[in-house]
Design a protein around this motif. Structure first.
Motif, PDB file in Angstrom:
ATOM      1  N   GLY A  86      26.042   0.719  -2.700  1.00 38.39           N
ATOM      2  CA  GLY A  86      24.921   1.376  -3.246  1.00 38.39           C
ATOM      3  C   GLY A  86      24.171   1.932  -2.435  1.00 38.39           C
ATOM      4  N   GLU A  87      24.495   2.062  -1.204  1.00 38.04           N
ATOM      5  CA  GLU A  87      23.716   3.005  -0.128  1.00 38.04           C
ATOM      6  C   GLU A  87      24.033   4.535  -0.500  1.00 38.04           C
ATOM      7  OE1 GLU A  87      21.395   2.147   2.690  1.00 38.04           O
ATOM      8  OE2 GLU A  87      21.613   0.256   1.118  1.00 38.04           O
ATOM      9  N   PRO A  88      23.197   5.287   0.068  1.00 33.05           N
ATOM     10  CA  PRO A  88      23.307   6.770  -0.490  1.00 33.05           C
ATOM     11  C   PRO A  88      24.493   7.459   0.296  1.00 33.05           C
ATOM     12  CG  PRO A  88      21.384   6.552   0.968  1.00 33.05           C
ATOM     13  CD  PRO A  88      21.617   5.198   0.396  1.00 33.05           C
ATOM     14  N   ASN A  89      25.441   8.245  -0.073  1.00 29.05           N
ATOM     15  CA  ASN A  89      26.496   8.885   0.696  1.00 29.05           C
ATOM     16  C   ASN A  89      25.896  10.409   1.297  1.00 29.05           C
ATOM     17  OD1 ASN A  89      28.850  10.369   1.519  1.00 29.05           O
ATOM     18  ND2 ASN A  89      30.151   9.380   0.191  1.00 29.05           N
ATOM     19  N   ASP A  90      25.311  10.087   2.543  1.00 28.39           N
ATOM     20  CA  ASP A  90      24.631  11.335   2.864  1.00 28.39           C
ATOM     21  C   ASP A  90      25.703  12.684   2.845  1.00 28.39           C
ATOM     22  OD1 ASP A  90      22.657   9.949   3.290  1.00 28.39           O
ATOM     23  OD2 ASP A  90      23.030   9.574   5.609  1.00 28.39           O
ATOM     24  N   LEU A  91      27.100  12.614   3.204  1.00 30.52           N
ATOM     25  CA  LEU A  91      27.864  13.599   3.294  1.00 30.52           C
ATOM     26  C   LEU A  91      28.028  14.262   1.708  1.00 30.52           C
ATOM     27  CD1 LEU A  91      29.683  15.415   5.016  1.00 30.52           C
ATOM     28  CD2 LEU A  91      31.425  13.759   4.569  1.00 30.52           C
ATOM     29  N   ALA A  92      28.218  13.269   0.860  1.00 33.63           N
ATOM     30  CA  ALA A  92      28.402  13.880  -0.689  1.00 33.63           C
ATOM     31  C   ALA A  92      27.177  14.482  -1.055  1.00 33.63           C
ATOM     32  CB  ALA A  92      28.631  12.538  -1.390  1.00 33.63           C
ATOM     33  N   TYR A  93      25.923  14.002  -0.699  1.00 36.31           N
ATOM     34  CA  TYR A  93      24.590  14.667  -0.891  1.00 36.31           C
ATOM     35  C   TYR A  93      24.513  16.229  -0.340  1.00 36.31           C
ATOM     36  CZ  TYR A  93      21.783  11.160  -3.303  1.00 36.31           C
ATOM     37  OH  TYR A  93      21.094  10.291  -4.093  1.00 36.31           O
ATOM     38  N   PHE A  94      25.063  16.080   0.932  1.00 38.53           N
ATOM     39  CA  PHE A  94      24.814  17.395   1.709  1.00 38.53           C
ATOM     40  C   PHE A  94      25.805  18.506   0.841  1.00 38.53           C
ATOM     41  CE2 PHE A  94      27.142  20.110   4.944  1.00 38.53           C
ATOM     42  CZ  PHE A  94      26.062  21.005   5.378  1.00 38.53           C
TER      43      PHE A  94
ATOM     44  N   THR B 115      18.145  10.428   6.822  1.00 45.68           N
ATOM     45  CA  THR B 115      19.422  11.265   6.809  1.00 45.68           C
ATOM     46  C   THR B 115      19.801  12.001   5.410  1.00 45.68           C
ATOM     47  OG1 THR B 115      20.890   9.362   6.748  1.00 45.68           O
ATOM     48  CG2 THR B 115      20.296  10.164   8.790  1.00 45.68           C
ATOM     49  N   THR B 116      19.465  11.049   4.505  1.00 46.79           N
ATOM     50  CA  THR B 116      19.751  11.588   3.059  1.00 46.79           C
ATOM     51  C   THR B 116      18.884  12.558   2.636  1.00 46.79           C
ATOM     52  OG1 THR B 116      20.372   9.408   2.374  1.00 46.79           O
ATOM     53  CG2 THR B 116      19.971  10.947   0.705  1.00 46.79           C
TER      54      THR B 116
ATOM     55  N   ILE C  99      20.120  16.561   1.825  1.00 46.28           N
ATOM     56  CA  ILE C  99      19.780  17.457   0.690  1.00 46.28           C
ATOM     57  C   ILE C  99      18.873  18.633   1.200  1.00 46.28           C
ATOM     58  CG2 ILE C  99      18.147  17.424  -1.331  1.00 46.28           C
ATOM     59  CD1 ILE C  99      18.532  14.222  -1.389  1.00 46.28           C
ATOM     60  N   SER C 100      18.067  18.564   2.261  1.00 42.85           N
ATOM     61  CA  SER C 100      17.655  19.848   2.416  1.00 42.85           C
ATOM     62  C   SER C 100      18.257  20.671   3.153  1.00 42.85           C
ATOM     63  CB  SER C 100      16.288  19.243   3.615  1.00 42.85           C
ATOM     64  OG  SER C 100      15.474  18.338   2.899  1.00 42.85           O
ATOM     65  N   THR C 101      19.114  20.510   4.230  1.00 42.93           N
ATOM     66  CA  THR C 101      20.139  21.390   4.890  1.00 42.93           C
ATOM     67  C   THR C 101      21.024  22.036   3.972  1.00 42.93           C
ATOM     68  OG1 THR C 101      21.463  19.474   5.488  1.00 42.93           O
ATOM     69  CG2 THR C 101      19.786  20.483   7.057  1.00 42.93           C
ATOM     70  N   GLY C 102      21.645  21.050   2.901  1.00 38.38           N
ATOM     71  CA  GLY C 102      22.545  21.598   1.924  1.00 38.38           C
ATOM     72  C   GLY C 102      22.073  22.559   1.138  1.00 38.38           C
ATOM     73  N   ALA C 103      20.646  22.544   0.704  1.00 37.02           N
ATOM     74  CA  ALA C 103      19.841  23.390  -0.113  1.00 37.02           C
ATOM     75  C   ALA C 103      19.726  24.829   0.489  1.00 37.02           C
ATOM     76  CB  ALA C 103      18.698  22.913  -0.633  1.00 37.02           C
TER      77      ALA C 103
ATOM     78  N   ILE D 267      29.656  15.819  11.725  1.00 35.29           N
ATOM     79  CA  ILE D 267      28.599  15.542  13.018  1.00 35.29           C
ATOM     80  C   ILE D 267      27.364  14.778  12.219  1.00 35.29           C
ATOM     81  CG2 ILE D 267      27.362  16.117  14.819  1.00 35.29           C
ATOM     82  CD1 ILE D 267      29.248  18.424  15.627  1.00 35.29           C
ATOM     83  N   PHE D 268      26.610  15.207  11.423  1.00 32.20           N
ATOM     84  CA  PHE D 268      25.389  14.624  11.087  1.00 32.20           C
ATOM     85  C   PHE D 268      25.595  13.632   9.947  1.00 32.20           C
ATOM     86  CE2 PHE D 268      24.363  18.565  13.459  1.00 32.20           C
ATOM     87  CZ  PHE D 268      23.436  18.040  14.506  1.00 32.20           C
ATOM     88  N   PHE D 269      26.377  13.952   9.098  1.00 35.16           N
ATOM     89  CA  PHE D 269      26.336  13.276   7.909  1.00 35.16           C
ATOM     90  C   PHE D 269      27.395  12.513   7.329  1.00 35.16           C
ATOM     91  CE2 PHE D 269      23.629  17.277   7.262  1.00 35.16           C
ATOM     92  CZ  PHE D 269      22.624  16.658   7.390  1.00 35.16           C
TER      93      PHE D 269
END
Length: 474
Positions: A366-374, A410-411, A415-419, A471-473
């Motif tokens: 249930g934790e966010p997948n930061d790499l998927a968000y990116f 980090t989530t 999102i911010s860097t991806g956008a 490296i980051f996500f």
């Protein structure tokens, strides 16, 4: 994109109703009971924005407002029939009077004031000079916006390289660094980050949490540019020389009166973030906080001052026109209306029709997948507008700014860097990309086609994003 004096006056009047949160737009709309059909107008509008200027340019140029109104009507009318007049009116009222107004007022202010700053003269576009201009533009982008920085510097960098046989790559990397990556450090830099600021993200959160990622991505891209430009500059020595149409001359910055006005915009945004007097006005059920009201009124006032004190020839030399900001205003009015059902569905979480998307960006625990968000935020921002894409994934991550800035920092960074970063992947990923492309072609630079540009971004940016994501996500 055209803005008359009447439109400007209307904008100044309507801004008095500005407030703070688009999430309220979904109140009264039962997202758990809504199917994915409700998202079709939002998707349709974004696809129209993405494809219209490229594939049916003439029709789009003359009728984009009508097309936007049609997609908006496909949300408003079904909402009224399905849930009643009051919930529909409340949803639309919140969507237009909350984040949209503050969002478009900031863009209007930065666009107007930056458009009065003119860089005249010319220098020779050597690799080091070009790299220096790109660094200056990238830094400037976080303070006057990617659109403002692009419009100030695109003509000087074209003049600096107009006698070089190989110069299209300079404009391509300008789009990468100045029109996109450089805007990642403050909410003033890129529209998605200002949307986050309006949702409650602290002004300096982006600076503190995105600085390392921005420096790494910007540094890698700049290093690739410098190596390529040195190589091409060496090759040019064996080619016939091109007479310089704009000989070197002393650089000058005109319209300096606009610099303190830009400082005033920054000060007003900072004031609205730091000063919380606890005073609010209720207008049609919307709570308008005093600091936000003063910020928006102040920004419009500074823009009006800029128009009054800047010499008209400076704006003419910049190619300044109202068209771009009017188009953005019309399109984003539609976007903020069409996104209402999407926000409502996302707020329903696992019970909503977008539950598969929720599962895709979440781990089994249930934790966010930061790499998927990116990557999901970034890839969609490459082809759709990055501001509404940011908002969709912001809501998908819970929509609580306090949690996202702390527990799930980090989530939010993903999102911010991806956008912001991946808006550089295509000509349509961010507003200034296509503007820079059009100006460069008008000045005779052989810019690559839509898919040709994607070959450049695929070769330079995607490997960089793979490395940074890991490296980051990862």
């Amino acid at each position: 994109m055209r803005l008359s004096n009447c439109a400007a006056a209307g904008l100044a009047t309507v801004l008095l109703l500005s407030a703070t949160s688009v999430a309220s737009a979904a109140e009264g709309v039962p997202g758990a009971t809504m199917s994915l059909l409700w998202a079709l107008p939002f998707v349709g509008l974004l696809l129209s924005i993405a494809t219209g200027p490229l594939f049916f340019h003439h029709i789009w140029e003359h009728h984009y407002g009508k097309i936007t109104a049609l997609w908006s009507a496909l949300v408003v009318v079904p909402l009224a029939f399905s849930f009643g007049w009051a919930p529909m009116a409340g949803a639309v009222l919140h969507a237009l009077l909350l984040e949209y107004m503050s969002f478009i007022i900031l863009l209007f202010g930065l666009f107007t004031i930056a458009g009065g700053i003119l860089v005249t003269g010319n220098i020779h576009g050597t690799p080091m000079v070009n790299a220096g201009l790109l660094v200056i533009g990238a830094i400037l982008a976080s303070f006057v916006g990617t659109t403002g920085a692009s419009m100030i510097l695109i003509r000087p960098i074209i003049r600096a390289n107009d006698n070089r046989p190989f110069n299209a790559h300079v404009i391509i990397f300008f789009i990468f660094l100045v029109s996109n990556i450089g805007g990642a450090l403050t909410p003033l830099g890129d529209p998605p980050l200002f949307v986050g600021f309006l949702r409650g993200v602290d002004f300096f959160w982006t600076t503190g949490h995105l600085l390392t990622e921005t420096l790494m991505v910007g540094g890698i891209v700049l290093a690739v540019f410098l190596a390529l430009d040195i190589f091409l500059h060496q090759r040019e020595k064996g080619l016939p020389k091109i007479k310089d149409p704009t000989p070197d001359s002393k650089l000058r910055i005109r319209g300096l009166v606009n610099l303190p006005l830009l400082g005033g915009v920054i000060g007003l945004v900072l004031l609205s973030a730091a000063w919380k007097p606890g005073i609010a006005f209720t207008i049609q059920g919307v709570s308008v906080e005093l600091q936000n009201l003063l910020r928006d009124v102040g920004i419009v006032a500074l823009a009006v001052v800029s128009l009054a004190v800047t010499r008209k020839e400076f704006r003419r030399a910049n190619g300044f026109a109202w068209g771009p900001i009017v188009e953005v205003a019309k399109l984003f009015a539609g976007i903020f209306i069409c996104i209402v059902p999407v926000i409502a569905i996302l707020q329903a979480g696992p019970e909503g029709a977008l539950a598969p998307l929720v599962a895709l960006v979440s781990s089994p625990s249930g934790e966010p997948n930061d790499l998927a968000y990116f990557w999901l935020t970034g890839l969609l921002s490459s082809f759709l507008d990055n501001a509404p894409t940011y908002l969709v994934f912001f809501e998908l991550a819970g929509g609580n700014p306090q949690e996202l800035m702390t527990t799930f920092a980090t989530t939010l960074a993903a999102i911010s860097t991806g956008a912001v970063f991946m808006g550089a992947n295509t000509y349509i990923g961010n507003a200034p990309n296509f503007m820079v492309y059009a100006i460069a072609r008008e000045r005779g630079i052989a810019m690559p086609s839509f898919f040709g540009y994607m070959l450049w971004s695929g070769a330079v940016l995607i490997p960089t994003f793979l490395l940074v994501g890991f490296i980051f996500f990862g």
